[in-house]
Design a protein around this motif. Structure first.
Motif, mmCIF file in Angstrom:
data_model
loop_
_atom_site.group_PDB
_atom_site.id
_atom_site.type_symbol
_atom_site.label_atom_id
_atom_site.label_comp_id
_atom_site.label_asym_id
_atom_site.label_seq_id
_atom_site.Cartn_x
_atom_site.Cartn_y
_atom_site.Cartn_z
ATOM 1 N N ARG A 164 0.902 -1.131 0.185
ATOM 2 C CA ARG A 164 -0.251 -0.577 -0.246
ATOM 3 C C ARG A 164 0.676 1.131 0.071
ATOM 4 N NH1 ARG A 164 -2.860 -3.369 3.505
ATOM 5 N NH2 ARG A 164 -2.267 -2.013 5.366
ATOM 6 N N LEU A 165 2.168 0.702 0.465
ATOM 7 C CA LEU A 165 2.941 2.354 0.696
ATOM 8 C C LEU A 165 3.437 2.274 -0.470
ATOM 9 C CD1 LEU A 165 3.993 4.665 2.694
ATOM 10 C CD2 LEU A 165 5.748 2.779 2.800
ATOM 11 N N VAL A 166 4.027 1.441 -1.118
ATOM 12 C CA VAL A 166 4.820 1.834 -2.487
ATOM 13 C C VAL A 166 3.763 2.448 -3.022
ATOM 14 C CG1 VAL A 166 5.477 0.196 -4.045
ATOM 15 C CG2 VAL A 166 5.875 0.385 -2.256
ATOM 16 N N ASP A 167 2.382 1.719 -3.130
ATOM 17 C CA ASP A 167 1.698 2.252 -4.370
ATOM 18 C C ASP A 167 1.118 3.788 -4.025
ATOM 19 O OD1 ASP A 167 0.992 -0.344 -5.069
ATOM 20 O OD2 ASP A 167 -0.594 -1.048 -4.290
ATOM 21 N N SER A 168 1.231 4.191 -2.645
ATOM 22 C CA SER A 168 0.766 5.715 -2.539
ATOM 23 C C SER A 168 2.113 6.205 -3.004
ATOM 24 C CB SER A 168 0.340 5.892 -1.376
ATOM 25 O OG SER A 168 -0.759 4.761 -0.965
ATOM 26 N N TYR A 169 2.967 5.694 -3.343
ATOM 27 C CA TYR A 169 4.831 6.158 -3.331
ATOM 28 C C TYR A 169 4.163 6.417 -5.112
ATOM 29 C CZ TYR A 169 9.033 7.650 -3.710
ATOM 30 O OH TYR A 169 10.585 8.248 -4.662
ATOM 31 N N LEU A 170 3.682 5.341 -5.602
ATOM 32 C CA LEU A 170 3.966 5.278 -7.111
ATOM 33 C C LEU A 170 2.851 6.532 -7.559
ATOM 34 C CD1 LEU A 170 4.169 1.772 -7.900
ATOM 35 C CD2 LEU A 170 5.817 3.592 -8.889
ATOM 36 N N THR A 171 1.695 6.376 -7.257
ATOM 37 C CA THR A 171 0.869 7.419 -7.102
ATOM 38 C C THR A 171 1.202 8.953 -7.685
ATOM 39 O OG1 THR A 171 -1.053 5.668 -6.759
ATOM 40 C CG2 THR A 171 -1.142 8.098 -6.451
ATOM 41 N N GLU A 172 2.355 9.435 -6.494
ATOM 42 C CA GLU A 172 2.605 10.594 -5.751
ATOM 43 C C GLU A 172 3.926 10.527 -6.850
ATOM 44 O OE1 GLU A 172 2.758 14.443 -4.644
ATOM 45 O OE2 GLU A 172 1.320 12.675 -3.542
ATOM 46 N N VAL A 173 4.730 10.125 -7.125
ATOM 47 C CA VAL A 173 6.051 10.375 -8.137
ATOM 48 C C VAL A 173 5.732 10.152 -10.119
ATOM 49 C CG1 VAL A 173 7.775 9.660 -6.761
ATOM 50 C CG2 VAL A 173 6.659 7.929 -7.862
ATOM 51 N N ALA A 174 4.400 10.026 -9.743
ATOM 52 C CA ALA A 174 3.709 9.318 -11.251
ATOM 53 C C ALA A 174 4.190 10.955 -11.753
ATOM 54 C CB ALA A 174 2.957 8.812 -11.688
ATOM 55 N N ARG A 175 3.296 11.886 -11.460
ATOM 56 C CA ARG A 175 2.877 12.526 -12.040
ATOM 57 C C ARG A 175 3.959 13.749 -12.107
ATOM 58 N NH1 ARG A 175 0.094 12.982 -6.396
ATOM 59 N NH2 ARG A 175 -2.273 12.663 -6.778
ATOM 60 N N ASP A 176 5.520 13.167 -12.367
ATOM 61 C CA ASP A 176 6.106 13.647 -12.901
ATOM 62 C C ASP A 176 7.102 13.473 -14.142
ATOM 63 O OD1 ASP A 176 9.111 14.576 -13.711
ATOM 64 O OD2 ASP A 176 9.947 13.866 -11.613
ATOM 65 N N ASP A 220 -6.069 -1.575 -6.334
ATOM 66 C CA ASP A 220 -6.672 -0.364 -7.444
ATOM 67 C C ASP A 220 -5.540 0.764 -7.054
ATOM 68 O OD1 ASP A 220 -8.836 -1.628 -6.987
ATOM 69 O OD2 ASP A 220 -10.385 -1.184 -5.520
ATOM 70 N N GLY A 221 -4.544 0.436 -5.395
ATOM 71 C CA GLY A 221 -3.811 1.643 -5.336
ATOM 72 C C GLY A 221 -2.578 1.776 -6.675
ATOM 73 N N LEU A 222 -2.833 0.826 -7.495
ATOM 74 C CA LEU A 222 -1.904 0.355 -8.367
ATOM 75 C C LEU A 222 -2.270 0.263 -9.591
ATOM 76 C CD1 LEU A 222 1.180 -1.112 -8.939
ATOM 77 C CD2 LEU A 222 0.482 -2.957 -9.936
ATOM 78 N N TYR A 223 -3.479 0.478 -9.808
ATOM 79 C CA TYR A 223 -4.348 0.965 -10.942
ATOM 80 C C TYR A 223 -4.271 2.590 -10.802
ATOM 81 C CZ TYR A 223 -8.582 2.678 -13.475
ATOM 82 O OH TYR A 223 -9.734 3.574 -14.599
ATOM 83 N N ARG A 224 -4.491 3.253 -9.822
ATOM 84 C CA ARG A 224 -4.701 4.650 -9.621
ATOM 85 C C ARG A 224 -3.299 5.243 -9.973
ATOM 86 N NH1 ARG A 224 -5.476 4.456 -4.246
ATOM 87 N NH2 ARG A 224 -7.695 4.513 -4.950
ATOM 88 N N ALA A 225 -2.228 4.576 -10.237
ATOM 89 C CA ALA A 225 -0.527 5.153 -9.771
ATOM 90 C C ALA A 225 -0.547 4.687 -11.279
ATOM 91 C CB ALA A 225 0.050 3.924 -9.529
ATOM 92 N N ILE A 226 -0.977 4.252 -12.043
ATOM 93 C CA ILE A 226 -0.825 3.459 -13.527
ATOM 94 C C ILE A 226 -1.817 4.949 -14.322
ATOM 95 C CG2 ILE A 226 -2.084 2.213 -16.158
ATOM 96 C CD1 ILE A 226 -1.256 -0.123 -13.741
#
Length: 549
Positions: free
Chosen positions: A323-335, A359-365
């Protein structure tokens, strides 16, 4: 100055004063050790630093019940210093118990090398590692302003440090330090810690890393990540940074998203240090693997119970990290400078069992697709491979079915997996209710079952069913057109073969052809000369025909 000249000379009196006055007092031991900062290396050669450090360590590890402790009465935190010279006086009451961290504030005023000496002596005395980690965090909050400045460069101010002030004006600096010590020992809230230069903060960080206890929970993961951020910013030795990264990996499941958003201080184009988080995740997986493969503990009598508890704790830790990694990917994906390879490697670093829901991984994608609209169709498919469509919730499936940024194949997979889950849920519920013979009637049909389901479930099922029926109708239409074109092609092919097939020739047909040609030639030559004898001309082919026959 020695006893050879006369008894009670200067050396003997100084030794007696240090032993019976200075080293027996908590406050005087700290004052003398603080004064030794201006007398190095003489104080070190005379063993004054060692003796003061051991005295402070002994008093910090002693039973606090023997200390006369007095509160000021304003707040529980503002307390007076323990009086070691008056230990035989009245004992503390039950309501005025000494807190275990009573010595943190006084020890935190020492210079880093003397603080390390004191902590090393305290470790030898056998103090609990939780208290040692707590005093290290307290010292770091005093001397490292970058830990409380969100890792920004503004926390690294560079005025003149205390050592340079003392060398320029000994009298003023000594009096200020003495007054400051008195205020700390007396329980004042004022802070006398000087601001440290950036070059000195590097030495503080390196020293603190070297004295952190090896136990897992001696310090918090948030403190370790902040210390790691400061170490990267100050360009600390790589070996110490690697050791600190391993320590973070041991308790990576305790981290938060705010602590992981470490800026990239190197020449990388990304805004955040994604490579650092990748290394932390690798250290975490290595630590979890080593723990799972280690032999069972001796204090557990039942090995099966221990294995079950160990596996459960490992799976829970991996789920929290996922869950932490998915949240981190969602944040850094905007770069926009984040490459697809780095995103994919970090997303696929954890095993599939770590995520029960994607769901978290889909949000990051989806965030990555928004920030990178120029991706090709192949790159989008490659990005979506890190996600399992069967692990998406109902809301995520409905969002994915209407998401124009996703490839069409992924949308079809989402709809198909949702239909399978709905069918399985209906079948399971039907079997479950069919087995209940009492107190609940059987559901007669599928419509009644859907009416009893929540509205969101019905809407998702209706939308999914509509999309699936549309796709089926289009597929049937394409099949019918294909069959029709195939029949037309076969008909045309048969006609072409029939026309292209050569006709059979025989002697009779060739003879008739020659005769017809000869007749035409004769008629063309004798048209003008034999016009009156037309009847004879007409009879000529008949005679030829009779003769041939």
């Amino acid at each position: 100055m020695t006893e050879d000249l006369e008894e009670g000379n200067l050396i003997f009196k100084t030794e007696a004063f240090l032993s019976y006055v200075v080293l027996s007092s908590w406050r005087d031991s700290i004052v003398v050790l603080k004064s030794c900062e201006k007398l190095s290396p003489w104080a070190e050669n005379l063993q004054i630093v060692r003796r003061c450090s051991e005295s402070i360590a002994w008093k910090a590890c002693a039973n606090p019940k023997g200390i006369r402790w007095q509160y000021t009465g304003k707040t529980p935190r503002s307390v007076s210093s323990p009086k070691w010279n008056d230990m035989k006086e009245s004992r503390p009451s039950r309501n005025s118990q000494v807190p275990p961290d009573w010595w943190f504030e006084d020890v935190s005023i020492l210079r880093i090398d003397h603080f390390v000496r004191v902590i090393t002596a305290i470790k030898v005395k056998g103090m609990r590692y939780e208290l040692i980690g707590a005093v290290i965090m307290h010292y770091a909050s005093k001397w490292l302003p970058s830990l409380t400045k969100d890792g920004s460069g503004s926390g690294l101010v560079a005025p003149v440090d205390e050592g340079s002030n003392s060398s320029n004006s000994n009298g003023s600096s000594g009096s200020s330090w003495k007054g400051g010590l008195h205020m700390i020992v007396a329980g004042s809230k004022e802070d006398i810690i000087p601001v440290v230069q950036a070059k000195d903060q590097r030495m503080i960080v390196e020293s603190l890393i070297s004295i952190i206890p090896p136990q897992k929970d001696s310090v918090s993961c948030s403190f370790l990540l902040k210390l790691l951020r400061t170490a990267n910013m100050l360009k600390v030795a790589p070996a110490l940074v690697t050791e600190l990264e391993k320590r973070v990996g041991m308790q990576f499941e305790q981290a938060t998203l705010a602590d992981l958003l470490i800026p990239s201080y190197s020449k990388n184009e990304t805004m955040y240090d994604v490579d650092l988080v990748q290394r932390l995740l690798e250290h975490f997986l290595v630590h979890e693997q080593s723990e799972s493969s280690s032999p069972s503990r001796q204090f557990m009598s039942d090995a099966k119970i221990y294995d079950g508890v160990q596996r459960g704790s490992n799976s829970n830790a991996k789920m929290r990290v996922a869950r932490l990694v998915d949240s981190y990917l969602t944040e850094v994906a905007r770069d926009r400078n984040l490459s697809l390879t780095k995103f994919q490697v970090l997303a696929e670093a954890l095993p599939e069992s770590a995520r029960t829901c994607d769901d978290g991984l889909y949000r990051a994608i989806d965030s990555y697709l928004k920030a990178h609209p120029t991706l090709t169709e192949h790159e989008r498919k490659r990005l979506c491979r890190v996600m399992d469509c069967q692990k998406l919730s109902m809301d995520a499936c409905m969002h994915a079915a209407q998401n124009e940024r996703l490839p069409l194949r992924v949308v079809v997979q989402v709809l198909f997996s949702e239909q399978v889950k709905i069918s399985n849920a209906i079948a399971n519920s039907s079997l479950k209710e069919a087995g209940e013979f009492h107190y609940q009637p059987l559901i007669p049909n599928r419509k009644t079952l859907l009416e009893g389901t929540p509205q969101s479930f019905q809407e998702g099922w209706t939308a999914a069913k509509k999309d699936i029926n549309t796709l089926k109708f289009e597929l049937e239409s394409v099949k019918a057109k294909y069959l029709e074109l195939q029949n037309d092609m076969e008909t045309l092919q048969r006609q072409f073969e029939k026309l292209a097939k050569p006709k059979p020739t025989s002697a009779w047909s060739s003879g008739w052809k020659k005769l017809s040609k000869l007749t035409k030639i004769t008629e063309n030559n004798d048209v003008g000369s034999q016009m009156p004898n037309a009847d004879q001309t007409r009879k000529t082919p008949r005679r030829w025909r009779n003769s041939i026959s």
